[in-house]
Write an enzyme that holds these catalytic residues in place. Structure first.
Site, PDB file in Angstrom:
ATOM      1  CD  GLU A 162      36.403  32.059  43.697  1.00 24.18           C
ATOM      2  OE1 GLU A 162      36.550  31.337  42.698  1.00 24.18           O
ATOM      3  OE2 GLU A 162      36.064  31.634  44.817  1.00 24.18           O
ATOM      4  NE  ARG A 184      42.143  28.512  31.309  1.00 23.61           N
ATOM      5  CZ  ARG A 184      42.070  29.121  32.501  1.00 23.61           C
ATOM      6  NH1 ARG A 184      43.143  29.510  33.126  1.00 23.61           N
ATOM      7  NH2 ARG A 184      40.929  29.308  33.080  1.00 23.61           N
ATOM      8  CE  LYS A 196      42.082  32.879  40.687  1.00 27.97           C
ATOM      9  NZ  LYS A 196      40.997  33.775  41.043  1.00 27.97           N
TER      10      LYS A 196
HETATM   11  P1  ATP Z   1      39.771  29.807  39.530  1.00 26.28           P
HETATM   12  O1  ATP Z   1      38.398  29.915  38.924  1.00 26.28           O
HETATM   13  O2  ATP Z   1      40.383  28.461  39.473  1.00 26.28           O
HETATM   14  O3  ATP Z   1      39.913  30.449  40.844  1.00 26.28           O
HETATM   15  P2  ATP Z   1      40.547  31.567  37.415  1.00 26.28           P
HETATM   16  O4  ATP Z   1      41.950  31.732  36.922  1.00 26.28           O
HETATM   17  O5  ATP Z   1      39.488  31.169  36.491  1.00 26.28           O
HETATM   18  O6  ATP Z   1      40.745  30.596  38.601  1.00 26.28           O
HETATM   19  P3  ATP Z   1      39.013  33.900  38.038  1.00 26.28           P
HETATM   20  O7  ATP Z   1      39.240  34.845  39.148  1.00 26.28           O
HETATM   21  O8  ATP Z   1      37.727  33.198  37.970  1.00 26.28           O
HETATM   22  O9  ATP Z   1      40.192  32.882  38.139  1.00 26.28           O
HETATM   23  O10 ATP Z   1      39.326  34.620  36.658  1.00 26.28           O
HETATM   24  C1  ATP Z   1      38.833  35.883  36.329  1.00 26.28           C
HETATM   25  C2  ATP Z   1      38.784  36.045  34.845  1.00 26.28           C
HETATM   26  O11 ATP Z   1      40.069  35.867  34.276  1.00 26.28           O
HETATM   27  C3  ATP Z   1      37.872  35.020  34.213  1.00 26.28           C
HETATM   28  O12 ATP Z   1      37.081  35.654  33.241  1.00 26.28           O
HETATM   29  C4  ATP Z   1      38.806  34.029  33.616  1.00 26.28           C
HETATM   30  O13 ATP Z   1      38.250  33.401  32.502  1.00 26.28           O
HETATM   31  C5  ATP Z   1      40.005  34.914  33.242  1.00 26.28           C
HETATM   32  N1  ATP Z   1      41.233  34.128  33.209  1.00 26.28           N
HETATM   33  C6  ATP Z   1      41.727  33.355  34.195  1.00 26.28           C
HETATM   34  N2  ATP Z   1      42.834  32.728  33.810  1.00 26.28           N
HETATM   35  C7  ATP Z   1      43.070  33.101  32.530  1.00 26.28           C
HETATM   36  C8  ATP Z   1      44.079  32.789  31.551  1.00 26.28           C
HETATM   37  N3  ATP Z   1      45.081  31.955  31.826  1.00 26.28           N
HETATM   38  N4  ATP Z   1      43.994  33.375  30.347  1.00 26.28           N
HETATM   39  C9  ATP Z   1      43.002  34.228  30.074  1.00 26.28           C
HETATM   40  N5  ATP Z   1      42.029  34.555  30.929  1.00 26.28           N
HETATM   41  C10 ATP Z   1      42.050  34.007  32.151  1.00 26.28           C
END
Ligand code: ATP
Ligand code: MG
Length: 566
Positions: A39, A270, A280
């Site tokens: 995102e 994760r 974030k």
């Molecule tokens: P948010 O949804 O709170 O904005 P997010 O960290 O999930 O934060 P995204 O941009 O949705 O952000 O993440 C993009 C991809 O990265 C998703 O597939 C998510 O599962 C993966 N991802 C995010 N954080 C982690 C992490 N700490 N370890 C592994 N994969 C991650």
């Protein structure tokens, strides 16, 4: 399962096994296509790097492709700056997505049509409850929720209201579209989840075209389906969303010909790192409050911060590989990340001389105007990196803490009457020193032994200590920034009643001015990495200019992680 073994040293994880099984069963026309779906509401961090390495790594392994898809369904938080930085970071990590970047917002029209299909099937309805009312009626995992009073509206009314939601006839929050599933489901996500909400805010791509925006759960699986993603890999917290992911696909595919590709969601744990926050929202707060200098502050766990700190793409990929892919949550020691960059730079970074806290040393028996060029090896780990010469003269700088007026017994550096070797040069002996009125050492006086230079008879004479140095008249000035952990607590955001900012380390940045570097570093390019002998790995800051050199410390030389984990 396929008998083909993994390329490189990649350890086959359970996701590869699932994919092998799907291939063996001939699913999806034996195609593989993955995606990375950020995102654009912030910069990518090291957790995303793990996801990137996994998704693109699978694509590479199976000779397939990986899409980059921006999951841009919330105009309130998303910005073009983030879209750009995300692309830059993925490229820097060394991966290439298939074709042009994709955007969930490109599918808004199709998603809208499918929403109408759901309404027509009696599987979605326009609801007027407030978020508070919805929460109050949601029930608990052990108690069923209550059905919304709007749940049984007529088809015509739902179609009309949904159209008018799109037309902009209602204010934010006044109406939502909900899936009609099961308010008594043991899975809370199946209790009539929200599909669309009204947000009157221009979107960075669709402008004012839409004022209703689909929710993540309604968007993600359908976007996967549109792109013919075969394996939709996400983090563990989405496991409980999987029934909904499948339910939406079942609904839109009903009465349709069976498609060749039906995406499948697979979850993994994760990445969690100690001494770090990775949300974030929290990273944004650090940026907005000016606690760090920006998303790419070298103390940030963002990919851009790591890059500016001197991490290499190879070191980040090595880290992702070492961390591996698991089904169970765990916390990785930040020392492993540091170990990876040290491993990489040890092989590749040129070893140079830099004196961070200089004190002048005068070699009294060395001719005043003489300059000798001393040969020095660029990196003993890699002969192909060759050697260079560095100037040696009567006045040099050494580190202030390499001298002690009254050294204790095992101090193998310099003190009155003591001998040390100057790296790549001569053995010197301390004869005297000078102090100012505050007792601060201002000059150290030594004599040198001309027979101890490389190639001379006494070259191999043993002394206990070897010091790094730079020739005073040749040295260039630089600012050097030393970093420590941004947080002093292993789990800064893991405390219920304490704000994570309470754990900020007040000494996480120390700026040293007037550091003395060997002359060749004047031409170092931004982001170039070096080993400052005896001190650690340093890289040129992106803001460094020839008239104001700035270096960032990447990591020290001492490896506490490998020792502790032997
Ligand atoms: P948010 O949804 O709170 O904005 P997010 O960290 O999930 O934060 P995204 O941009 O949705 O952000 O993440 C993009 C991809 O990265 C998703 O597939 C998510 O599962 C993966 N991802 C995010 N954080 C982690 C992490 N700490 N370890 C592994 N994969 C991650
Ligand atoms: Mg997310």
């Amino acid at each position: 399962m396929s008998s083909e073994s993994p390329k490189n040293s990649e350890v086959k994880n359970f996701i590869y096994q699932e994919i092998d099984r799907d291939l063996a069963e001939g699913k999806n026309g034996k195609k593989i296509l993955t995606r990375f779906p950020p995102e654009p509401n912030g910069y990518l961090h090291i957790g995303h790097a793990k996801s990137i390495c996994l998704n693109f790594g699978i694509a590479q392994h199976y000779n397939a492709a990986c899409n980059l898809r921006f999951d841009d369904t919330n105009p309130v938080k998303e910005e073009v700056e983030y879209v750009d930085s995300i692309q830059e970071d993925i490229k820097w990590l060394g991966f290439k997505w298939e074709g042009e970047p994709k955007y969930a917002s490109d599918y808004f029209e199709q998603l809208y049509e499918w929403a109408i299909k759901l309404i027509r099937k009696g599987k979605a309805y326009v609801c007027e409850l407030t978020p508070e009312e919805i929460a109050a009626q949601k029930g608990t995992p052990t108690e069923p929720g209550q059905e919304s009073p709007y749940r049984n509206r007529s088809l015509a009314e739902n179609l009309d209201l949904f159209q008018r939601m799109r037309n902009g006839e209602f204010k934010d929050g006044e109406k939502i579209l909900r899936a009609k599933i099961d308010m008594a489901s043991s899975n809370m996500h199946m209790r009539d989840p929200i599909m669309y909400r009204i947000i009157h805010k221009p979107h960075h791509r669709t402008g004012d075209k839409w004022c209703i925006y689909p929710m993540y759960d309604y968007t993600h699986g359908q976007s996967d389906f549109i792109e013919e993603i075969t394996h939709s890999i996400c983090t563990l917290e989405f496991e409980v969303h999987r029934p909904l992911y499948n339910w939406f696909l079942d609904q839109i595919l009903e009465d349709e010909a069976t498609p060749e590709v039906r995406p499948r969601q697979i979850e993994f744990a994760r990445l969690n790192l100690n001494y770090t926050v990775m949300s974030k929202r929290k990273l944004l707060e650090l940026v907005q409050k000016g606690i760090v200098s920006g998303w790419d502050d070298p103390r940030m766990p963002t990919i851009s911060g790591l890059r500016r700190r001197g991490y290499t793409p190879e070191s980040v990929r090595m880290f992702a590989e070492k961390v591996g892919v698991a089904r169970r949550e765990n916390v990785i020691d930040i020392g492993l990340l540091e170990y990876c960059v040290r491993e990489d730079l040890n092989k590749r970074a040129m070893r140079v001389n830099a004196v961070l806290d200089p004190v002048k040393l005068i070699i009294t028996n060395f001719p005043e105007d003489k300059v000798e060029m001393m040969e020095t090896i660029n990196n003993p780990e890699d002969e192909s990196m060759g050697s260079r010469t560095i100037p040696f003269s009567r006045e040099i700088y050494i580190e202030r803490d390499d001298f002690m007026e009254e050294p204790p017994k095992k101090f193998f550096r310099l003190g009155p009457g003591l001998e040390v070797r100057l790296k790549s040069a001569y053995i010197i002996k301390c004869e005297d020193f000078k102090k100012d009125e505050n007792g601060h050492i201002t000059e150290i006086y030594c004599t040198y032994d001309p027979e101890t230079r490389s190639g001379m008879p006494q070259a191999d004479r043993k002394v206990k200590g070897t010091l790094h140095w730079v020739s005073a008249s040749h040295a260039i000035d630089a600012e050097v920034r030393l970093y420590d952990r941004l947080f002093m607590n292993e789990e800064p955001d893991g405390h219920r009643d304490v704000d994570f900012k309470e754990y900020l380390n007040p000494d996480s940045l120390k700026t040293l001015a007037g550091c003395k570097l060997e002359p060749m570093l004047a031409d170092a390019k931004p982001l170039g990495s070096f080993q400052f002998q005896r001190l650690g790995y340093f890289c040129v800051d992106k803001d460094s200019k020839s008239d104001r050199l700035i270096f960032n410390k990447t990591v020290g030389l001492k490896d506490s992680w490998a020792k502790a984990n032997k």
